[in-house]
Scaffold this active site. Structure first.
Site, short mmCIF file in Angstrom:
data_model
loop_
_atom_site.label_atom_id
_atom_site.label_comp_id
_atom_site.label_asym_id
_atom_site.label_seq_id
_atom_site.Cartn_x
_atom_site.Cartn_y
_atom_site.Cartn_z
N GLU A 8 1.04 -1.14 0.01
CA GLU A 8 0.08 0.16 -0.13
C GLU A 8 0.81 1.25 -0.04
O GLU A 8 0.70 2.06 0.89
CB GLU A 8 -1.00 0.10 1.20
CG GLU A 8 -1.90 -1.24 1.18
CD GLU A 8 -2.77 -1.13 2.25
OE1 GLU A 8 -2.82 -0.54 3.28
OE2 GLU A 8 -3.86 -2.19 2.28
N GLU A 20 -4.09 -9.11 -0.35
CA GLU A 20 -4.50 -9.04 1.08
C GLU A 20 -6.15 -8.58 0.64
O GLU A 20 -6.59 -8.10 0.29
CB GLU A 20 -3.91 -7.64 1.70
CG GLU A 20 -4.24 -7.56 3.06
CD GLU A 20 -3.38 -6.33 3.61
OE1 GLU A 20 -2.36 -6.09 3.35
OE2 GLU A 20 -3.87 -5.45 4.54
#
Length: 832
Positions: free
Chosen positions: A426, A502
């Site tokens: 991220e 994820e």
């Protein structure tokens, strides 16, 4: 100060090189530790200085807005990094006694939290910045005959982590000693070029260093070549050499290369994790002067648009979980038995892959994954230049990132379990063209050092990453959550496949159930717990059912990594500002390693080899008589009938993909289209509670009765029940000073029914060949110290961890109920 007399290993080391010096490794376990360099205590490494607490919200109290959670305004985050005292300095020192000096010596740290500065005999030998990475330091110039003092100074600064990092020498430290002429420590690369059931092609490259010193020592009167021979052999699990290379001689420092052809190889996979040994030897005048041994798993991996991910030529989708590095009540201190327990729990669920989020794995971790069969995504960073927390890795990225990726790849590239690298999680730079160039640069480093594996990273700003070409530049595009962008995102991706890097972020507390049952995101309660019905997630995430559909219905998905396999210390979403929450709720298993109900939902979908029948909730609800208490069954069977005290509550079946599919549901709204939860669960939503017996009978695809499970209402507790886990499954421990046994304790009534709401305070006492190590009950709001020999039951259970001594004998653990409403119990474990 601790002193290690290194005598036995050094008997092969003589002051003259020609006297057949060989490769020796000393694991340095005994150290003195201090926080202030005034008061010292003896510790055993791996060591986490903060895990003994106490818990207090003042430790690393952060007043921030967490952008990843969509927050715009700052607020107090009391348990974000675990509420344990990991902030500040820590100091280690030890002594190593050498009778003779080796030709070459390196200190190898598998990780040191953090910013380690290493000195030998008062002189700085080296330093590293990143606490999660392995590094090695040439200490040859600093060693002397006799006692050598080694010191390591560490410093953890506030707001440098989004979760609990731990503090100290939390991974092993080794002193590696060789001759001057040697193989480079991390320069050996074993590559599986091809692998089928009939034939495997293996190439090996290794760097030989120090031949110039050999030429100098020969003197002007010596005649003839003074090189060394290189031998390579591949050895099977029975110790038989199944392939050898002809000896070849080298005269100068160089990279040597050779290859093997192996017929009828045993292929490595999660189901059959067969390991060979590769032995490399340097020989001078018939004597071995250096040797390396590497585990080798023969397997092939490929990623294509046509067939997705393939292992050994067979398409499969990753059934993976993300794991933080802490081991619950052990903290960050790595332990082999604890890692083995994690893997065995996950494999029984059907899991076959692990993402080491969001940092480099330990060597011990990778060795366990190799031997037990777990595929691995090895991750590197949680941030690059843009800071997610004030003092995080962004402070070091520009100077250290290349070196960190190089160490990651060189240290781990020979592990067969490793199937992809990850260069970030991220990363905010995913929305910029500069970020794309940075991603390509880091990916190229991985390719240069290991051309055999692809590179990925977890993207959460999917639209931005697609618009800048960031996602298109990666070997494997990984989406963190963002299920609603899968279809449209895939259309813009040239790779032809998509990874759920994820997924889920479902939250639950083991054994805790909330009424009425709601499907919702970011729900909170006054007690700081989450609903065990597996109906709650975060605003950015979803429930497991949606991910199952994405994997089953979209042919271009290559698997998922669920957040997370186990609860971890820190990041107590959705209770970031609730004290005393100090650990996560995301885990499929709780912080003690006990499966939550959700474990059986995943098992019913992932475990193809064993059947699953699991009822929830428990059936002990005094005061709820006559109230609606929904009942779920997680099973791989297609239909079942439920009975309460013999009265049928109906026979129901799962719905098929023809009625509900990935493209027909709104994954951003967990409360919408609830029929989707009937595709993988069996739900009786209108059951009224009455004490007694809850029974489910399951039926196979042909309508035949196939099994059942019964839950009963518990009475008053009258005894303790204990279950002992050891890594060999035989209730024995190794007398190595490190092996662990996990003892799960619950209370039962006169009929042997576990009491699910028992919260008795238990006390632990260990005698004999071992010691008490930790206790944990899985309660994210508990401030009881893990390392104190007492803890309450939570939802009826607690796990005590005991550690073997380094001498044989019997370890006796006595468990007492402080209230004395049940008798004490003693568990005896043989230590051999």
């Amino acid at each position: 100060m601790n002193r290690i007399k290194f005598l036995l290993c050094l008997t092969v080391f003589l002051p003259v090189f020609a006297c057949a010096q060989t490769h020796s490794e000393l694991t340095i376990r005994n150290w003195d530790f201090s926080r202030d360099q005034q008061q010292w205590k003896q510790v055993c490494v791996p060591h986490d200085w903060a895990i003994s607490g106490p818990f207090d919200k003042k430790w690393d109290l952060q007043v921030v807005a967490i952008e990843q959670n969509g927050e715009k305004e700052k607020s107090e985050k009391t348990g974000r990094s675990g509420a344990l005292p990991w902030i500040g300095e820590g100091h280690y020192k030890t002594k190593v006694s050498l009778q003779e000096l080796p030709g070459h010596a390196e200190l190898v740290f598998d990780g040191a939290m953090s910013e380690p500065v290493v000195c030998v005999n008062g002189r700085e030998a080296g330093r590293w910045a990143y606490g999660y990475n392995a590094f090695h330091i040439d200490v040859t110039p600093y060693l002397i005959k006799g006692d050598n003092e080694i010191t390591v100074d560490l410093n953890n600064v506030e707001e440098s982590s989004r979760w609990y990092p731990g503090g100290g020498l939390y991974r092993p430290v080794k002193l590696v000693m060789t001759n001057k002429v040697r193989f480079g420590l991390w320069d050996t690369y074993v590559r599986i070029n091809s692998a089928t059931a009939k034939r495997a092609g293996i190439s090996v490259s290794a760097k030989v260093i120090g031949l110039s010193s050999l030429q100098e020592s020969a003197g002007s009167n010596e005649k003839g070549p003074k090189g060394v021979e290189v031998l390579m052999s591949l050895i099977d699990a029975n110790g038989v050499a199944v392939a050898k290379c002809s000896p070849f001689k080298i005269m100068k420092d160089d990279v040597v290369r050779n290859s093997f052809v192996l017929t009828n190889p045993h292929l490595w996979s999660p189901e059959t994790p067969y390991l060979y040994k590769l032995r490399l030897q340097l020989v001078q005048n018939g004597e071995v002067i250096d040797e390396q041994v590497h585990s080798v798993g023969v397997r092939s991996i490929s990623y294509t648009a046509e067939r997705g991910f393939e292992l050994n030529g067979q398409p499969r989708k990753f059934k993976g979980v993300c794991l933080h590095h802490d081991l619950g009540p052990l903290g960050a201190a790595v332990n082999k038995a604890a890692l083995i327990r994690q893997v065995k729990i996950l494999k029984d669920m059907g899991c076959d892959a692990i993402r080491t989020s969001h940092n480099m794995p330990s060597t011990m971790q990778m060795e366990v994954y190799d031997s037990l069969g777990m595929m691995v995504m090895a991750e590197s960073f949680d941030m690059w230049i843009y800071a997610k927390c004030k003092n995080g890795y962004s402070r070091f990225f520009k100077e250290w990132a290349d070196k960190d990726v190089e160490n990651l790849v060189q240290n781990h590239r020979n592990h067969p379990s490793l199937v992809m690298w990850s260069i970030g999680n991220e990363i905010p730079e995913q929305g910029s063209t500069n970020g794309r160039e940075m991603a390509i640069h880091l990916q190229d480093i991985c390719h240069r050092l290991d051309p055999s594996r692809p590179v990925t990273q977890g993207l959460d700003r999917v639209d931005n990453a697609l618009s800048t070409g960031f996602a298109q530049a990666m070997d494997i595009p990984g989406f963190n959550y963002r299920l609603h962008r899968y279809v449209q995102g895939f259309e813009k991706l040239p790779q032809g496949y998509l990874l759920g890097s994820e997924t889920a972020s479902t939250v639950s507390s083991r054994g805790v159930y909330k009424f009425p049952v709601e499907y919702t995101n970011h729900k909170t309660y006054d007690d700081g717990q989450c609903n065990g019905y597996d109906t709650e997630c975060c605003w950015w995430s979803n429930l497991p059912d949606d991910d199952f559909m994405a994997m089953d219905d979209l042919p271009y998905t290559i698997g998922q990594f669920v957040w997370t396999g186990f609860d971890y210390l820190g990041e107590p979403t959705p209770y970031d500002g609730y004290w005393p929450s100090r650990s996560s709720y995301f885990g499929i298993c709780d912080l003690a390693g006990l499966p939550k109900d959700r474990y059986y939902l995943y098992r019913s979908v992932w475990n193809q080899d064993e059947r699953t029948i699991h009822l929830l909730p428990h059936w002990t609800w005094p005061g709820r008589e006559g109230e609606v208490t929904p009942v779920y069954c997680y099973t791989d069977y297609p239909s079942a009938e439920l009975f309460v005290n013999g009265k049928s509550q109906g026979r129901i079946s799962k719905v098929g993909s023809d009625k509900v599919s990935f493209t027909t549901v709104d994954t951003q709204k967990p409360a919408a289209n609830q029929e989707r939860y009937d595709r993988y669960r069996l739900r009786w939503n209108n059951v009224c509670y009455e004490p007694g017996e809850l029974k489910v009978v399951v039926y196979d695809e042909k309508g035949n009765q196939a099994g059942e499970q019964i839950l009963r209402t518990a009475g008053k507790p009258v005894a303790m029940k204990v279950d002992v886990w050891t890594q060999n499954g035989q209730n024995t421990l190794k007398a190595d000073g490190e092996d662990l046994a996990y003892v799960t304790i619950s209370l039962v009534d006169k009929n042997g029914v576990e009491v699910p709401d028992a919260d008795d305070q238990l006390q632990f006492m260990v005698k004999g060949a071992g010691k008490f190590r930790a206790a944990c009950n899985g309660d994210a709001t508990s401030t009881e110290v893990f390392t104190e020999p007492t803890m309450k039951l939570f939802s009826g259970k607690v796990v005590a961890t005991v550690q073997a001594a380094d001498q044989a004998g019997q370890l006796k653990l006595t468990i007492r109920d402080k209230s004395r409403r049940v008798k004490a119990k003693t568990v005896v474990i043989d230590v051999k």
